[in-house]
Design a protein around this motif. Sequence first.
Motif, PDB file in Angstrom:
ATOM      1  N   ARG A   8      -0.005  29.831 107.428  1.00 41.82           N
ATOM      2  CA  ARG A   8       0.300  28.712 108.203  1.00 41.82           C
ATOM      3  C   ARG A   8       1.326  28.130 107.021  1.00 41.82           C
ATOM      4  O   ARG A   8       2.573  27.565 107.699  1.00 41.82           O
ATOM      5  N   ARG A   9       1.323  28.311 105.922  1.00 36.08           N
ATOM      6  CA  ARG A   9       2.430  27.572 104.865  1.00 36.08           C
ATOM      7  C   ARG A   9       3.744  28.254 105.146  1.00 36.08           C
ATOM      8  O   ARG A   9       4.772  27.733 105.034  1.00 36.08           O
ATOM      9  N   ASP A  12       5.251  27.385 108.365  1.00 37.85           N
ATOM     10  CA  ASP A  12       5.978  26.319 108.302  1.00 37.85           C
ATOM     11  C   ASP A  12       7.184  26.185 107.350  1.00 37.85           C
ATOM     12  O   ASP A  12       8.243  25.633 107.818  1.00 37.85           O
ATOM     13  N   TRP A  13       7.099  26.989 106.338  1.00 36.34           N
ATOM     14  CA  TRP A  13       8.337  26.991 105.524  1.00 36.34           C
ATOM     15  C   TRP A  13       9.586  27.744 106.419  1.00 36.34           C
ATOM     16  O   TRP A  13      10.579  27.238 106.241  1.00 36.34           O
TER      17      TRP A  13
ATOM     18  N   THR B 218       0.943  21.664 110.839  1.00 41.77           N
ATOM     19  CA  THR B 218       1.965  21.822 110.229  1.00 41.77           C
ATOM     20  C   THR B 218       3.290  21.692 111.097  1.00 41.77           C
ATOM     21  O   THR B 218       3.266  21.587 112.185  1.00 41.77           O
ATOM     22  N   ARG B 219       4.574  21.510 110.493  1.00 43.30           N
ATOM     23  CA  ARG B 219       5.731  21.248 111.306  1.00 43.30           C
ATOM     24  C   ARG B 219       5.917  22.370 112.280  1.00 43.30           C
ATOM     25  O   ARG B 219       6.088  22.000 113.613  1.00 43.30           O
ATOM     26  N   TRP B 220       5.592  23.570 111.907  1.00 42.47           N
ATOM     27  CA  TRP B 220       5.810  24.613 112.779  1.00 42.47           C
ATOM     28  C   TRP B 220       4.807  24.612 113.924  1.00 42.47           C
ATOM     29  O   TRP B 220       5.123  24.795 115.105  1.00 42.47           O
ATOM     30  N   GLU B 221       3.725  24.350 113.646  1.00 37.02           N
ATOM     31  CA  GLU B 221       2.661  24.284 114.780  1.00 37.02           C
ATOM     32  C   GLU B 221       2.806  22.836 115.569  1.00 37.02           C
ATOM     33  O   GLU B 221       2.750  23.045 116.938  1.00 37.02           O
TER      34      GLU B 221
END
Lengths: 280, 327
Positions: A8-9, A12-13, B218-221
């Motif tokens: 997930r990190r 996101d990055w 998260t931002r992506w999610e």
Amino acid sequence: MNATVLRRRILDWVAFAFASLATAFGLFWLAWILWTTLSQGIAALSPALLTQMTPPPGSDGGLANAFYGSAVMVLLGTVIGAPIGIAAGTYLAEHGRHTRLAATVRFINDILLSAPSIVIGLFVYELVVRTSGHFSGYAGALALAMILIPIVTRTSDEALRLVPNQMREAAFALGLPGWKVTARIIYKAAASGIMTGVLLALARISGETAPLLFTALNNQFWSANPAGPMANVPVVIFQYAMSPYDNWRALAWAGALVLTAFVLTLNLLVRLAARKGSGK
Amino acid sequence: MSDLAAPTVARHAPEPAARGQVGDTIFRIATAGGAWLVLALLAGVALAMAWGGRQAFATFGFGFLTSTDWNAVDGKFGALVPIYGTLATSAIALLIAVPVSIGIALFLTDIAPRWTRGPIGMAIELLAAIPSIIYGMWGLFVFAPFMALHVEPWLIAHLGHAPLIGPLFSGPPIGIGMLSAGIVLGIMIVPFIAAVARDVFNAVPPALREAAVALGATRWEILSRVTLPYTRSAVVGAIFLGLGRALGETMAVTFVLGNAHDLSASLLLPSNSIAAAIANEFTEADTDLYRSSLIALAFLLFLVTFIVLTLAKLMLRRMDRGLGRTN
């Protein structure tokens, strides 16, 4: 568990990097195009640009007739198109706000906003040039007006709809007839928004080339009369840039610099002014 | 609310009220006239193109769409090459512009520090304000040579012999062709898609986003599970809007595409597009049939952009309703 967190990190990055890179990518082209125009254009700038006519290949000259012709056609196009656009916008926002016609016009207008401008040029060719038998500055101005109308319609519609309804109610409560409410009060409240739209549209049509190709054509000589073919900056740039002559290409870059500087400065000033106005 | 704009008949002295009504009528006719003129403009353009192109349609029939012949001397005209060039360059443009625009919209709504959003957004909007002829000049004198020197030799060497996509990247690296034109088009339509996408991203109800953040997303999610699903149809609408622009773009493509009337699979070879063919050839068209064929091309272009833009509007309209705008 740890693997999930890590995944997930990383995702996101990646999203963060992707968005930043995309923005950098967009700004990169802007910078590259502006840099090219600036460096090539400055090298070709000279006082003769404003005082001399477009030259034959191989000799020196300027773009005076093209600047003049462009100014005439853009102003003429704005004078023809802006009142029509404002009237249509007024209908959409005020008189016909909830009518079927307004919904249809708004829909069609949005399509015209993005319609290919070259088709507008052909339309004016069929409408004016073919029937009158010759190219003319008036035909060019008409084509530019047709590009401008949908823009002004849209922006004045939006500006008028931003005027609070209480203002209309207050004016009606004073017993004003409907047209005076619009003309004396609502227009004043929306004036800066409408002006913003007209100026942005003017900037847009200043750079339009395609609609002028078959309407105003071009003219190598001083042509003050819009009844005949008229020189204009975009078509001169087009012809000179496509030519094999160095002095023509240099003039095309000079014209491109002046055109870009004009359009972008107008855009920036108008947008900054509009933002300041709405920020209060 | 809805009858606000209706004329009010005042109770006082009849004369001024009557005068006000006359003014109202005139004003109403003038503004409705402006509105009708917008409709007339669209109808006029469509009819004029259909009328101007009738000779080509009558002469070549359906074959106009499928023939690759374009020979002014023999008076044979077929639209397949320009149609293919228009579609291929627009497809390349979308491949580039869609991810970039969505990235920019995401950056401007979620990632950029608040104080930079205004200036960066405005800079991207300036890309849309640059006249298309400037893109064309830059494309011809700067970008096409760059492609010919640095990008295309690499593509030919590495992809030219690949299965399936090999033919797309074979040929001489001359810089002028569908690939360069498509990339320039892609840069041109980025600001249009990005601006609409940013607006619809901003229109996602804060409660949804806050809920996702509260769940630890998260931002992506947030982008993939909240923002994009919520704005899906509007984002597709924005993409169609960009496609409509790309299809009809004239000057930039005219400079970079090379005006060739041969059908070739390679994206590196010069080709033609509908708009570029009209811009290049209309003033040289010396026969009625030639001119009519070009106008028939314009009719096709207008028809296709009309359909694409209508779809765009329909998809964006649902979002407009969601925003509480009364259509």
